[in-house]
Design a protein around this motif. Structure first.
Motif: not given
Length: 106
Positions: A75-93
């Motif tokens: 959530s912090e990465v999503s908010e701070e860098f304005e990346i959708p949360l789903g995109t963050v999770k997909s990139r991590v996976r």
């Protein structure tokens, strides 16, 4: 009793106080200092984490660095860098799949 202690420790680590303080200190300052004192420096160099990170594309490397090495939450990465949360999770996976695949080759 063990579960209560474990959950209390997890709560403390996830608290704002801890996450804010961990963002101000680079992990390299602590890791290499601890490694040299404990004699594990040679063992971690043999793991090849830095080489594995080179296998990731720029977006994946960025996400893994902030989440696993700098202690940010999804959530912090999503908010701070304005990346959708789903995109963050997909990139991590996707990043973890690449790292796992390349770890098997080593």
């Amino acid at each position: 009793m063990a579960n209560i202690c474990r959950n209390s420790a997890i709560d403390k680590l996830r608290s704002k106080e801890i996450s804010q303080s961990s963002k101000t200190n680079a992990i390299d300052d602590f890791v290499y200092g601890l490694e040299s004192k404990s004699g594990t420096e040679a063992m971690t160099d043999g793991i090849g984490v830095r080489e594995l990170m080179d296998e990731l594309n720029e977006d994946q490397r960025f996400i893994i660095e902030y989440i696993y090495f700098k202690g940010y939450t999804h959530s912090e990465v999503s908010e701070e860098f304005e990346i959708p949360l789903g995109t963050v999770k997909s990139r991590v996976r996707a990043s973890l799949q690449v790292l796992k695949k390349n770890l098997d080759r080593i």
